[in-house]
Structures are given as C-alpha cells and as structure tokens.
Design a protein around this motif. Structure first.
Motif, PDB file in Angstrom:
ATOM      1  N   THR A   1       0.832  -1.202   0.000  1.00  0.00           N
ATOM      2  CA  THR A   1       0.000   0.000   0.000  1.00  0.00           C
ATOM      3  C   THR A   1       0.867   1.253   0.000  1.00  0.00           C
ATOM      4  O   THR A   1       0.578   2.212  -0.717  1.00  0.00           O
ATOM      5  CB  THR A   1      -0.955   0.003   1.209  1.00  0.00           C
ATOM      6  OG1 THR A   1      -1.822  -1.133   1.098  1.00  0.00           O
ATOM      7  CG2 THR A   1      -1.788   1.271   1.278  1.00  0.00           C
TER       8      THR A   1
ATOM      9  N   TRP B   1       0.725   4.129  -2.806  1.00  0.00           N
ATOM     10  CA  TRP B   1       0.468   5.533  -2.495  1.00  0.00           C
ATOM     11  C   TRP B   1       1.570   6.429  -3.054  1.00  0.00           C
ATOM     12  O   TRP B   1       1.295   7.532  -3.506  1.00  0.00           O
ATOM     13  CB  TRP B   1       0.318   5.735  -1.001  1.00  0.00           C
ATOM     14  CG  TRP B   1      -0.982   5.222  -0.444  1.00  0.00           C
ATOM     15  CD1 TRP B   1      -2.065   4.773  -1.139  1.00  0.00           C
ATOM     16  CD2 TRP B   1      -1.335   5.121   0.930  1.00  0.00           C
ATOM     17  NE1 TRP B   1      -3.050   4.391  -0.274  1.00  0.00           N
ATOM     18  CE2 TRP B   1      -2.643   4.589   0.999  1.00  0.00           C
ATOM     19  CE3 TRP B   1      -0.661   5.411   2.111  1.00  0.00           C
ATOM     20  CZ2 TRP B   1      -3.299   4.368   2.201  1.00  0.00           C
ATOM     21  CZ3 TRP B   1      -1.317   5.180   3.316  1.00  0.00           C
ATOM     22  CH2 TRP B   1      -2.618   4.673   3.358  1.00  0.00           C
TER      23      TRP B   1
ATOM     24  N   HIS C   1      -0.545   8.359  -5.640  1.00  0.00           N
ATOM     25  CA  HIS C   1      -1.172   9.423  -4.853  1.00  0.00           C
ATOM     26  C   HIS C   1      -0.180  10.417  -4.259  1.00  0.00           C
ATOM     27  O   HIS C   1      -0.504  11.114  -3.301  1.00  0.00           O
ATOM     28  CB  HIS C   1      -2.046   8.806  -3.753  1.00  0.00           C
ATOM     29  CG  HIS C   1      -3.132   7.947  -4.321  1.00  0.00           C
ATOM     30  ND1 HIS C   1      -4.261   8.460  -4.901  1.00  0.00           N
ATOM     31  CD2 HIS C   1      -3.230   6.597  -4.457  1.00  0.00           C
ATOM     32  CE1 HIS C   1      -5.018   7.465  -5.339  1.00  0.00           C
ATOM     33  NE2 HIS C   1      -4.409   6.332  -5.079  1.00  0.00           N
TER      34      HIS C   1
ATOM     35  N   MET D   1       2.382  10.316  -2.318  1.00  0.00           N
ATOM     36  CA  MET D   1       2.788  10.261  -0.916  1.00  0.00           C
ATOM     37  C   MET D   1       4.207  10.826  -0.817  1.00  0.00           C
ATOM     38  O   MET D   1       5.063  10.488  -1.639  1.00  0.00           O
ATOM     39  CB  MET D   1       2.773   8.815  -0.425  1.00  0.00           C
ATOM     40  CG  MET D   1       3.140   8.654   1.014  1.00  0.00           C
ATOM     41  SD  MET D   1       3.072   6.911   1.475  1.00  0.00           S
ATOM     42  CE  MET D   1       3.165   7.040   3.231  1.00  0.00           C
TER      43      MET D   1
ATOM     44  N   ALA E   1      -4.323  10.346   2.181  1.00  0.00           N
ATOM     45  CA  ALA E   1      -4.654   8.945   2.436  1.00  0.00           C
ATOM     46  C   ALA E   1      -6.112   8.663   2.108  1.00  0.00           C
ATOM     47  O   ALA E   1      -6.432   7.573   1.657  1.00  0.00           O
ATOM     48  CB  ALA E   1      -4.360   8.594   3.892  1.00  0.00           C
TER      49      ALA E   1
ATOM     50  N   ALA F   1      -6.457   8.014  -1.389  1.00  0.00           N
ATOM     51  CA  ALA F   1      -5.859   6.725  -1.717  1.00  0.00           C
ATOM     52  C   ALA F   1      -6.637   5.559  -1.140  1.00  0.00           C
ATOM     53  O   ALA F   1      -6.300   4.417  -1.390  1.00  0.00           O
ATOM     54  CB  ALA F   1      -4.421   6.689  -1.202  1.00  0.00           C
TER      55      ALA F   1
ATOM     56  N   SER G   1      -6.266   1.018  -1.694  1.00  0.00           N
ATOM     57  CA  SER G   1      -5.810   0.026  -0.730  1.00  0.00           C
ATOM     58  C   SER G   1      -6.735  -1.176  -0.644  1.00  0.00           C
ATOM     59  O   SER G   1      -6.642  -1.969   0.272  1.00  0.00           O
ATOM     60  CB  SER G   1      -5.643   0.666   0.651  1.00  0.00           C
ATOM     61  OG  SER G   1      -6.901   1.075   1.137  1.00  0.00           O
TER      62      SER G   1
END
Length: 75
Positions: free
Chosen positions: A24, A28, A32, A34, A59, A62, A66
């Motif tokens: 995950t 991310w 996304h 991160m 998060a 995202a 997940s």
C-alpha cells in the motif's frame, strides 16, 4: 533525542506507523504522491511530511487504492 524522532523511516517502518502494508505504501507513492524520498534503491520518509499529507487528505484519496472499494450496492 529529538534527532532520533526526526530520523528517516523505511517503507516497513512507515507502513507499521500508518497500519498499512508495504504494498500500500508503494502504491500511495506511485499513484497518490505520498511524500517520499528515493535514496539509491530505497524509499525513505519523514514522519512529519507523511502526517501533513494524511491531514491534507492524501490517504483518504488513496483509500480506494488500498482495496477498500465499495460495490455498486454501496457495500
């Protein structure tokens, strides 16, 4: 001692901190944005940057990545 609190964390460490798998975390980073820093072949993280990303909604955006997708009935 503050020096140890602000150290760079590994993928496994940040995953444990957030309660998610390392897969995950990699997803991310890729999908996304991160906040992560590449050091050679390794990804490293600053806890404060990751906390700020989560607080900004990183998060939650995202969440579907997940594996927490809802089906068409809303379940």
């Amino acid at each position: 001692m503050a020096e140890m609190e602000d150290r760079w964390l590994s993928v496994d460490e940040i995953g444990k901190y957030l309660g998610v798998s390392s897969d995950t975390v990699y997803r991310w980073i890729d999908k996304h944005n991160m906040p992560a820093h590449r050091m050679g072949r390794l990804w490293k993280f600053k806890r404060k940057q990751v906390d700020a990303w989560i607080e900004a909604g990183g998060a939650s955006i995202a969440g579907s990545a997940s594996g927490q997708q809802e089906d068409s009935t809303g379940n």
